[in-house]
Design an enzyme around this catalytic site. Structure first.
Site, mmCIF file in Angstrom:
data_model
loop_
_atom_site.group_PDB
_atom_site.id
_atom_site.type_symbol
_atom_site.label_atom_id
_atom_site.label_comp_id
_atom_site.label_asym_id
_atom_site.label_seq_id
_atom_site.Cartn_x
_atom_site.Cartn_y
_atom_site.Cartn_z
ATOM 1 C CE1 TYR A 142 -3.517 -2.662 -0.053
ATOM 2 C CE2 TYR A 142 -3.912 -2.166 2.183
ATOM 3 C CZ TYR A 142 -4.037 -2.801 1.192
ATOM 4 O OH TYR A 142 -5.014 -3.768 1.191
ATOM 5 C CE LYS A 192 0.926 -17.651 -2.227
ATOM 6 N NZ LYS A 192 -0.072 -18.988 -2.004
ATOM 7 C CG ASP A 224 -2.784 -19.950 -0.264
ATOM 8 O OD1 ASP A 224 -1.897 -19.716 0.596
ATOM 9 O OD2 ASP A 224 -2.389 -20.698 -1.441
ATOM 10 C CG ASP A 248 -7.276 -4.251 3.810
ATOM 11 O OD1 ASP A 248 -8.521 -4.047 4.230
ATOM 12 O OD2 ASP A 248 -7.303 -3.527 2.611
ATOM 13 C CG ASP A 252 -12.834 -6.122 5.827
ATOM 14 O OD1 ASP A 252 -12.510 -5.410 6.879
ATOM 15 O OD2 ASP A 252 -12.983 -5.495 4.767
#
Ligand code: NAD
Length: 360
Positions: A142, A192, A224, A248, A252
């Site tokens: 980001y 990852k 994942d 993020d 959620d």
């Protein structure tokens, strides 16, 4: 104890829900003999309307001087057409940056009283869900440079940079291990590293940092798989430690499976200086000004403030118990309403919590 709190009501339902959070803090002050001095400042759309900027300098100053920041929500359709630099959400990113708030703590808790709202199969939900996502907030793809959109070989090409240095990883890992020490002493680091170099460094530094926290169990999971495990068996998690973009998405996901967006608080902390406490939901423009919003996420954010910013654990417990007692007594706002329960508005819900807090 005397503490100064900067209030940022923002937009939409923000002022309504924050008023209930403030009422609960005042009740805590009265019950436990603390003085909370509140100072209000502008952020988001309200700040744009008043000053042309989503985060006026005066707001940053007031926040810096405070012991904690209590934010409701920003944004709404009125400001959707503005240029990206002066959108309400810029105020949020700006205050996190100005205060160096690098650690975002988001608990996802399935209260037995609201088990019916959980989106998971009953046998999975029955195992319980009580985890916290510790997300790095100021680095990663980001914020990484270089970034941009340009024409390469005749094709429009967009790119960002996923980047972390070891110190950024170390400091968020410490927050996760410290948080785990106050809970069930388990950290699952999510990355990852089978594909990404920045994740390989992440894992390496988390393992190094863990040497100072031998009492905490550390495990590792690819993002994942973590996304699947959260739905398959969330009871296996205590603290999930992860970077900005994975956090993020996972935070959620963890919160939505509880089924109650209006119930979930959060905290953002820096290395020093005031932390910021806010509900995870937005400004809900569709129900703003109608006394329909659920103030419990905001009230539970106040509990996080008491515990994390002021080290007032007993006071935080008292607020959380008052919320649970209110739910046990059958009071519900529209978003968590079930058959046989009593529908109340935002103000009444706040009052019910205050009554139980003072009586408890
Ligand atoms: P939202 O969270 O505001 O609303 C999503 C849905 O949940 C709506 O139906 C809303 O009515 C409901 N809801 C949310 N909070 C509730 C509460 N406390 N009680 C009862 N119902 C509640 O998300 P959105 O609709 O995608 O965004 C609306 C605005 O909020 C946008 O401008 C967005 O940018 C902004 N936003 C701000 C934040 C923040 O301030 N941290 C976070 C997310 C979105």
């Amino acid at each position: 104890m005397k503490k100064t709190i900067c209030l940022l009501p923002g937009d939409g339902i923000g002022p309504e829900i924050l008023a209930q959070g403030v009422a609960v803090l005042k009740a805590v002050g009265q019950k436990f003999g603390h003085e909370f001095c509140m100072e209000e400042a502008l952020i988001g759309g309200a700040a744009i309307d008043a000053t042309g900027q989503p985060l006026p300098d005066a707001t940053v100053e007031t926040c810096r001087k405070a012991d904690a920041i209590f934010l409701a929500a920003v944004g709404g359709p009125k400001w959707d057409g503005l240029a990206p630099e002066i959108r309400p959400e810029k105020g949020l990113l700006g205050i996190r940056k100005a205060l160096g708030l690098f650690a975002n703590l988001r608990p996802a808790l399935l209260l037995p009283e609201l088990a019916g709202a959980c989106l998971l199969r009953a046998d999975v939900a029955a195992k319980g869900l009580d985890l916290i996502v510790v997300r790095e907030l100021t680095g990663d793809v980001y914020f990484g440079e270089p970034r941009g959109v340009e024409v390469r070989d005749g094709l429009r090409t967009g790119y960002n940079t996923m980047i972390y240095n070891e110190e950024e990883i170390r400091r968020i890992a410490r927050v996760a291990f410290e948080t785990a020490r106050q809970r069930n002493k388990k950290v699952c680091s999510v990355e990852k590293s089978n594909v990404l170099e920045s994740s390989r460094l992440w894992k390496e530094v988390v393992i190094e940092t863990h040497k100072d926290y031998a009492d905490v169990e550390l495990s590792h999971m690819y993002v994942d798989n973590a996304a699947m495990q959260l739905v398959r068996d969330p009871s296996q998690f205590d603290v999930i430690l992860t970077g900005n973009i994975f956090g993020d998405i996972l935070s959620d996901e963890a919160s939505v499976i509880t089924g109650s967006l209006g119930m979930l608080p959060s905290a953002s902390m820096g290395a020093s200086g005031p932390g910021l406490f806010e509900p995870i939901h937005g400004s809900a423009p569709d129900i703003a000004g109608q006394d329909k919003a659920n103030p419990l996420a905001t009230i539970l954010s106040a509990a996080m403030m008491l515990r994390l910013a002021f080290q007032l654990g007993a006071e935080a417990d008292a607020v959380e118990n008052a919320v649970r007692q209110t739910l046990r007594d059958g009071f519900r706002t529209g978003d968590i309403m079930e058959e046989g329960k009593t529908l109340v508005g935002c103000t009444a819900m706040g009052q019910k919590v205050v009554e139980r807090l003072l009586a408890g």
